[in-house]
Write an enzyme that holds these catalytic residues in place. Sequence first.
Site, PDB file in Angstrom:
ATOM      1  N   ARG A  51      50.007  41.940  48.007  1.00 38.87           N
ATOM      2  CA  ARG A  51      50.440  42.954  47.067  1.00 38.87           C
ATOM      3  C   ARG A  51      49.549  44.195  47.071  1.00 38.87           C
ATOM      4  NH1 ARG A  51      52.050  38.474  46.186  1.00 38.87           N
ATOM      5  NH2 ARG A  51      49.887  37.825  46.293  1.00 38.87           N
ATOM      6  N   THR A  52      48.240  43.998  46.998  1.00 38.36           N
ATOM      7  CA  THR A  52      47.368  45.162  46.858  1.00 38.36           C
ATOM      8  C   THR A  52      47.452  46.058  48.090  1.00 38.36           C
ATOM      9  OG1 THR A  52      45.864  43.898  45.457  1.00 38.36           O
ATOM     10  CG2 THR A  52      45.010  45.928  46.405  1.00 38.36           C
ATOM     11  N   LYS A  80      31.805  42.512  64.886  1.00 40.07           N
ATOM     12  CA  LYS A  80      30.708  42.771  65.815  1.00 40.07           C
ATOM     13  C   LYS A  80      29.392  43.016  65.085  1.00 40.07           C
ATOM     14  CE  LYS A  80      33.983  45.122  68.905  1.00 40.07           C
ATOM     15  NZ  LYS A  80      34.285  46.416  69.569  1.00 40.07           N
ATOM     16  N   ARG A 101      39.158  46.382  50.271  1.00 37.60           N
ATOM     17  CA  ARG A 101      38.922  45.076  49.666  1.00 37.60           C
ATOM     18  C   ARG A 101      37.888  44.347  50.511  1.00 37.60           C
ATOM     19  NH1 ARG A 101      43.407  40.894  47.569  1.00 37.60           N
ATOM     20  NH2 ARG A 101      43.196  42.322  45.824  1.00 37.60           N
TER      21      ARG A 101
END
Length: 357
Positions: A51-52, A80, A101
Amino acid sequence: MRSLIDILDLTVEEIDELMHVACDIINNPWKYSEMCRGKKLATLFFEPSTRTRLSFEAAMLELGGSVLGFSEASTSSAAKGESVADTAKVMSAYCDIIAMRHPKEGAPLVAARNATVPVINGGDGGHCHPTQTLTDLLTIFREKGRLSDITIGFCGDLKFGRTVHSLIHALCRYTGIKVILISPEELKVPNYVKNENAFEYEETTSLEEAIPKLDVLYMTRIQKERFETDEEYERLKDSYVLTPEKLENAKEDMCILHPLPRVNEISVAVDKDPRACYFRQVANGKYIRMALILKLLEEARQDGNPALDDSEYIKGVHRCFNPRCITSCEQEIEHMFKVSHSGAHRCVYCEARAREL
């Protein structure tokens, strides 16, 4: 550069303004369809999201802009060993605004301190999720017609639930708010959330006893990804399940919210109840993020990129030992602390209590 890392970065007046714009977008979408033409949003999602991430992307596309980015850390240079700070500096050359996020608390703040474009926190560990809070506020406002004089019950994982913490921070600035905290003892709201906010609350382990008092019920899932052991999760995962039977004593105009995804804490039979607002809540998320993107891009255009001011922070005498904090894995980040309302020194990134060196 103005970013949104914590809901408290916005004043009540700014939140009300964002809701006004979001409502205007809902009623007059054509007015906004070209406002971000030529602008690019980078979605930097180091942790799974449906959703976000997609609501940010849909928001930018419906404003006429474009989107680039990644949906998991393994497809970025983080695999990396690239630091959050360097990722933010690199992405600033490619986009006009970043939505991020990350599983480590404080990572979006590190990004904001190093980026030359606005950064929006799309959730950092169990810490903050300000755009979900804006979504929740818009939903409550549209369903109840007000953000004052309500009794709201939070049920489920209140310890790791960043959506709960952020919404409490926001609501306690409105008048007449009463909060009922419904959770197992092991998943109670952290003391700092209760101590740093002036609001009336009571705690209980019984959902059935709390329901008749509520204007809003905010359900949350027990988050498996936040537990250190599978055994602890299995023991607590079914602590609360909302069913039609449990709603028999609820107010007729109570609204049920959930940040989603749900697992089994709300029976699908509840979806038919007119009080179930969680799918309308999803749609509201897109509109409030459209309003936020517009606000931050306009402020960036006006204000440019001012120098950082760290004068209010305490450095060199404390250290954060929270294993969930971004400082635990990126060693070159300077540990900084702020003095809370209670006088405690708390980490700027994760709000954990400081320890002296």
